[in-house]
Write a protein that holds these residues in place. Structure first.
Motif, PDB file in Angstrom:
ATOM      1  N   PRO A   6      -2.257  14.958  -5.894  1.00  0.00           N
ATOM      2  CA  PRO A   6      -2.637  15.966  -4.904  1.00  0.00           C
ATOM      3  C   PRO A   6      -1.538  16.372  -3.923  1.00  0.00           C
ATOM      4  N   LEU A   7      -0.521  15.558  -3.709  1.00  0.00           N
ATOM      5  CA  LEU A   7       0.482  15.975  -2.734  1.00  0.00           C
ATOM      6  C   LEU A   7       1.683  16.667  -3.369  1.00  0.00           C
ATOM      7  N   ARG A   8       1.601  16.933  -4.681  1.00  0.00           N
ATOM      8  CA  ARG A   8       2.663  17.738  -5.285  1.00  0.00           C
ATOM      9  C   ARG A   8       2.486  19.175  -4.828  1.00  0.00           C
ATOM     10  N   ARG A   9       3.594  19.898  -4.766  1.00  0.00           N
ATOM     11  CA  ARG A   9       3.538  21.253  -4.223  1.00  0.00           C
ATOM     12  C   ARG A   9       2.715  22.190  -5.088  1.00  0.00           C
ATOM     13  N   ASP A  10       2.637  21.936  -6.405  1.00  0.00           N
ATOM     14  CA  ASP A  10       1.908  22.859  -7.265  1.00  0.00           C
ATOM     15  C   ASP A  10       0.409  22.563  -7.295  1.00  0.00           C
ATOM     16  N   PHE A  11      -0.047  21.617  -6.504  1.00  0.00           N
ATOM     17  CA  PHE A  11      -1.476  21.334  -6.388  1.00  0.00           C
ATOM     18  C   PHE A  11      -1.980  22.052  -5.144  1.00  0.00           C
ATOM     19  N   TRP A  21       0.822  -1.209   0.000  1.00  0.00           N
ATOM     20  CA  TRP A  21       0.000   0.000   0.000  1.00  0.00           C
ATOM     21  C   TRP A  21       0.855   1.259   0.000  1.00  0.00           C
ATOM     22  N   ALA A  22       1.923   1.239   0.786  1.00  0.00           N
ATOM     23  CA  ALA A  22       2.749   2.438   0.935  1.00  0.00           C
ATOM     24  C   ALA A  22       3.283   2.885  -0.414  1.00  0.00           C
ATOM     25  N   GLU A  23       3.739   1.923  -1.229  1.00  0.00           N
ATOM     26  CA  GLU A  23       4.291   2.285  -2.536  1.00  0.00           C
ATOM     27  C   GLU A  23       3.215   2.793  -3.481  1.00  0.00           C
ATOM     28  N   ARG A  24       2.030   2.155  -3.405  1.00  0.00           N
ATOM     29  CA  ARG A  24       0.935   2.624  -4.264  1.00  0.00           C
ATOM     30  C   ARG A  24       0.490   4.017  -3.844  1.00  0.00           C
ATOM     31  N   GLU A  25       0.572   4.298  -2.560  1.00  0.00           N
ATOM     32  CA  GLU A  25       0.166   5.623  -2.099  1.00  0.00           C
ATOM     33  C   GLU A  25       1.107   6.700  -2.633  1.00  0.00           C
ATOM     34  N   VAL A  26       2.418   6.402  -2.645  1.00  0.00           N
ATOM     35  CA  VAL A  26       3.382   7.358  -3.196  1.00  0.00           C
ATOM     36  C   VAL A  26       3.050   7.618  -4.666  1.00  0.00           C
ATOM     37  N   ARG A  27       2.693   6.549  -5.396  1.00  0.00           N
ATOM     38  CA  ARG A  27       2.342   6.708  -6.801  1.00  0.00           C
ATOM     39  C   ARG A  27       1.085   7.583  -6.951  1.00  0.00           C
ATOM     40  N   ASP A  28       0.044   7.305  -6.135  1.00  0.00           N
ATOM     41  CA  ASP A  28      -1.212   8.047  -6.241  1.00  0.00           C
ATOM     42  C   ASP A  28      -1.043   9.527  -5.904  1.00  0.00           C
ATOM     43  N   LEU A  29      -0.270   9.812  -4.876  1.00  0.00           N
ATOM     44  CA  LEU A  29      -0.256  11.172  -4.338  1.00  0.00           C
ATOM     45  C   LEU A  29       0.888  12.024  -4.867  1.00  0.00           C
ATOM     46  N   ILE A  30       2.038  11.402  -5.162  1.00  0.00           N
ATOM     47  CA  ILE A  30       3.196  12.176  -5.631  1.00  0.00           C
ATOM     48  C   ILE A  30       3.452  11.905  -7.106  1.00  0.00           C
ATOM     49  N   GLY A  31       3.148  10.687  -7.556  1.00  0.00           N
ATOM     50  CA  GLY A  31       3.335  10.376  -8.959  1.00  0.00           C
ATOM     51  C   GLY A  31       4.648   9.695  -9.273  1.00  0.00           C
ATOM     52  N   VAL A  32       5.234   9.006  -8.300  1.00  0.00           N
ATOM     53  CA  VAL A  32       6.431   8.204  -8.573  1.00  0.00           C
ATOM     54  C   VAL A  32       5.984   6.744  -8.629  1.00  0.00           C
ATOM     55  N   THR A  33       6.063   6.158  -9.822  1.00  0.00           N
ATOM     56  CA  THR A  33       5.489   4.836 -10.034  1.00  0.00           C
ATOM     57  C   THR A  33       6.472   3.733  -9.667  1.00  0.00           C
ATOM     58  N   PRO A  34       6.081   2.797  -8.813  1.00  0.00           N
ATOM     59  CA  PRO A  34       6.957   1.656  -8.542  1.00  0.00           C
ATOM     60  C   PRO A  34       6.905   0.680  -9.716  1.00  0.00           C
ATOM     61  N   THR A  35       8.072   0.299 -10.243  1.00  0.00           N
ATOM     62  CA  THR A  35       8.073  -0.648 -11.362  1.00  0.00           C
ATOM     63  C   THR A  35       7.994  -2.071 -10.820  1.00  0.00           C
ATOM     64  N   ASP A  36       7.382  -2.967 -11.580  1.00  0.00           N
ATOM     65  CA  ASP A  36       7.202  -4.369 -11.193  1.00  0.00           C
ATOM     66  C   ASP A  36       6.420  -4.518  -9.894  1.00  0.00           C
ATOM     67  N   HIS A  37       5.487  -3.618  -9.658  1.00  0.00           N
ATOM     68  CA  HIS A  37       4.658  -3.762  -8.461  1.00  0.00           C
ATOM     69  C   HIS A  37       3.600  -4.828  -8.726  1.00  0.00           C
ATOM     70  N   PRO A  38       3.387  -5.769  -7.798  1.00  0.00           N
ATOM     71  CA  PRO A  38       2.449  -6.866  -8.065  1.00  0.00           C
ATOM     72  C   PRO A  38       0.986  -6.419  -8.188  1.00  0.00           C
ATOM     73  N   ASP A  39       0.614  -5.284  -7.644  1.00  0.00           N
ATOM     74  CA  ASP A  39      -0.782  -4.843  -7.713  1.00  0.00           C
ATOM     75  C   ASP A  39      -0.816  -3.346  -8.022  1.00  0.00           C
TER      76      ASP A  39
END
Lengths: 563, 176
Positions: free
Chosen positions: A139-144, A105-123
């Motif tokens: 939404p968690l980028r500074r320009d949002f 979940w933690a990695e998916r959350e970083v992807r959702d909120l900051i936009g850094v995609t984990p590669t080879d993520h199982p879900d």
């Protein structure tokens, strides 16, 4: 051991750079290509336990994104943060979930909120953002801006996992029937047996971190942190204050440390008694539900007298606590905790031989030690499965280093074990409260706090009733956090549900989920899966209201016929 | 089986000993504890309109608006979280957390608070300086500290500079 001394023991290759953020936290700057190897090293050689990922958008100051993987080195009482800088032109990071399932979940959350995609993520599905949130808006980028409302993407749909062959789908939620909280669990069942499940939560993302990063001062954010959880709010407010203190190097008075321990244990007692009542309610044993809450009530009045509120005590401040125990406090505290101890022991004695209770709890919802470690579960959920962790001992904060208490561990891994852990912990907490009242030194309760220096990192853990809460904080230039990441204990405990329900009966699902003492948040949409066609249909609130009215009038008609 | 029966008897005993514990609320009122943080109340006589409460309020429900020679301090208490920050910070002890918790009302205005305080304007340029009560407080503090010259309280900072009444550097540092 202090971070400075520990660094010399670490043997990493030359591409990583080690430094100390504060005496309890080691920062490791890792290039993205070395992240997996380093995380493995931390896991296997340093016996690290994954806690959370915190992404930060530092494009305006450093021209890059940053992903921090926070680990707890429990044996050495330290935190270790693997910090990876990510180029904004290619925002990808190697996933660590394949060998740390708890990071899912933690990695998916970083992807959702900051936009850094984990590669080879199982879900790689969405986790935090709603289904109709537009693509490419983070939404968690500074320009949002914190109050921005992007146009909804009406094509967005939740992609449910494909059920295993020959299984039917049993949707529970989006309002969990026994917890009265929003979560959507699709159980895949063969007959009465659960063979898998799919989870959709995060129906109401409250934007708490964004508010603290963009609008509120350090002082205001304490109260926001306190409202993360309605039951263990003090945990989060104290954890936030500790993170700021760690970052700024603030020393707090000894009496304040004791008072923090006192209020935190106060909260643990009420929370565990609340849970004991709820757990019995889940299995239809309402007698004990009433009795547990009756025992708890004098404690709530005591809290109101001591702090000014039954809950949300509002005592935490950066540099100490705001309110001392009143002069005649101990005279009122002792009779109440003595009575709770006596009454709880009477109830525990009564229920231990109760056949129906044992049948519902013993051997149900088993979470093996192996899975508990893999999914990085915390608190009574971990301790019920024989994982001996407790932030009060492993990462001593407040006055716990000077207090004598037992970390309650059970080996069963089932609902019974988790219940026993909590009952024992109530008794331990009462012991701690007594010790605090005896040992607490006189003196000031709050240190003077100057301006908080910018760009400092603070990592802090507090053992909440549900498990370890962890806050990661990066201080900013204008007297507010630049990035504040909260990892609530339920965040990891909920990830253990699939392992826990595998092979169980449907009837045991509510108590098993409930045995985590989880915290969800709010929604108003519901998906129904047609078992014949396998199609998912989403009902809007208006349709549901109509269906409800129709069913009620049908009921009334059939009653009238009978009459 | 035998064990189960004993257990049930014990449970019955626990319930019987407890008896009835629920109260006939609201017919039988149950006052809050003395330290309880209920609805904030503001003493209109004491409030000096400094706005310290507005600065610390976490849900930011306290607003200051200066217009027509008056400062309005308004509390929109529908959003209050009863944290007590406004009370803790008030320099005039004007805010108290009352024991009131039955605040449900069909009229939202019932739970809002609004205070109007006269503003002090600069005697040279007419710029708003502060509320008159704040100026009075400063004057009193100066008198208590043994300063007799308080006639320049009603001058704004830029007019003081123009008139050559520059404060020493360290005062500028603190009041910045």
């Amino acid at each position: 051991m202090l971070a400075q001394q520990f660094i010399s023991k670490i043997n990493l290759n030359g591409k990583t750079r080690l430094s100390c953020a504060n005496p309890n936290t080691i920062m490791v700057d890792v290039p993205a290509e070395e992240l997996q190897a380093t995380a493995r090293y931390v896991l296997n050689e340093l016996h690290g336990r994954f806690i959370s990922s915190a992404g930060a958008d530092k494009r305006d100051i450093a021209g890059s994104f940053e992903v921090n993987q926070v680990f707890g080195l429990d044996q050495d009482k330290l935190f270790m943060v693997l910090r990876t800088e990510i180029e904004p032109t290619q925002p990808v990071i190697p996933s660590i979930t394949p060998f740390i399932p708890g990071a899912n979940w933690a990695e998916r959350e970083v992807r959702d909120l900051i936009g850094v995609t984990p590669t080879d993520h199982p879900d790689p599905r969405r986790l935090v953002l709603p289904d109709d949130w537009p693509e490419g808006v983070y939404p968690l980028r500074r320009d949002f801006r914190y109050n921005e409302h992007p146009a909804a993407n009406s094509d967005g749909r939740w992609k449910m996992r494909t059920p295993p062959p020959d299984s039917s789908v049993l949707p529970i939620g989006p309002f969990f029937p026994t917890l009265e909280e929003p979560v959507f669990i699709n159980l895949f069942v063969r007959g009465e047996k659960i063979v898998g499940l799919d989870y959709r939560g995060f129906f109401n993302h409250r934007g708490i971190e964004k508010m603290a990063d963009a609008e509120l001062t350090y002082q205001q954010a304490i109260y926001l942190a306190e409202r993360i959880c309605g039951i263990c709010g003090t945990v989060h407010s104290v954890c936030y204050c500790q993170a700021v203190e760690e970052a700024a190097g603030i020393q707090i008075p000894e009496r304040a440390l004791y008072l923090r321990s006192f209020y935190l244990e106060l909260e643990r007692v009420h929370s565990h008694l609340l849970w004991i009542g709820l757990a019995c309610h889940f299995i239809g044993f309402d007698t004990l539900f009433m009795q547990a809450w009756r025992i708890r009530e004098p404690f709530m009045w005591l809290s109101e007298y001591l702090t000014g509120a039954r809950k949300t005590y509002g005592i935490a401040a950066i540099g100490g606590v705001l309110r001392d125990i009143p002069q005649d406090g101990p005279e009122r505290i002792h009779p109440v905790i003595d009575r709770i101890e006596k009454e709880l022991l009477a109830v525990v004695d009564a229920i231990q031989g109760d056949g129906s209770l044992r049948q519902r709890l013993l051997g149900t919802g088993v979470l093996s030690n192996e899975y508990a470690r893999a999914y990085c579960v915390v608190g009574p959920t971990a301790r019920g499965s024989g994982v001996d962790i407790d932030a009060r001992r492993d990462h001593p904060y407040a006055a716990y280093a000077d207090l004598d208490f037992e970390v309650c561990v059970e080996q069963g891994g089932d609902n019974w074990a988790r219940t026993m852990v909590r009952i024992r912990e109530v008794l331990e907490s009462i012991k701690i409260i007594r010790q605090v009242l005896v040992k607490m030194p006189a003196g000031p309760i709050k240190a003077e706090v100057d301006e908080i220096p910018p760009w400092k990192v603070g990592v802090s853990s507090v053992e909440a009733p549900r498990g370890e809460a962890n806050h990661y904080l990066l201080t900013g230039p204008v007297q507010r956090a630049y990035r504040w990441r909260v990892r609530a204990p339920s965040y990891n405990n909920l990830q253990g549900i699939p392992a826990m329900l595998q092979g169980q009966n449907i009837a045991d699902a509510p108590i098993s989920v409930g045995s985590l003492d989880p915290c969800f948040s709010c929604t108003e949409r519901m998906g129904v899966i047609d078992q014949d066609s396998g199609e998912v249909r989403v009902y809007r609130q208006a349709e549901l209201t109509e269906m409800f009215i129709a069913s009620r009038s049908h009921e009334r008609r059939s009653q009238a016929k009978k009459g | 089986m035998f064990k189960h029966t004993i257990s049930e008897l014990k449970e019955a005993l626990v319930c019987l000993q407890a008896g009835q514990v629920t109260l006939a609320y609201p017919l039988q009122p149950h006052p809050a504890e003395e330290n309880f943080r209920g609805k904030p109340v503001v003493d209109f006589e004491r409030c000096i309109g400094c706005g310290a409460c507005a600065k610390v309020c976490p849900p930011r429900l306290i607003q200051l608006t200066d217009a027509d020679g008056y400062r309005e301090v308004s509390y929109t208490l529908g959003r209050c979280t009863y944290c007590g920050s406004c009370r803790d910070v008030c320099p005039a002890q004007a805010v108290q957390m009352s024991p009131l918790f039955e605040t449900a009302t069909p009229q939202i205005e019932d739970i809002n608070i609004s205070i109007r305080l006269k503003l002090l304007t600069c005697r040279e340029c007419g710029e708003t300086i502060a509320t008159q009560r704040m100026a009075k407080r400063v004057e009193n503090a100066l008198h208590e500290a043994g300063y007799s010259h308080t006639e320049n309280v009603n001058l704004c900072l830029s007019c003081k500079r123009k008139l050559g009444l520059n404060s020493p550097a360290w005062i500028q540092e603190v009041t910045r």
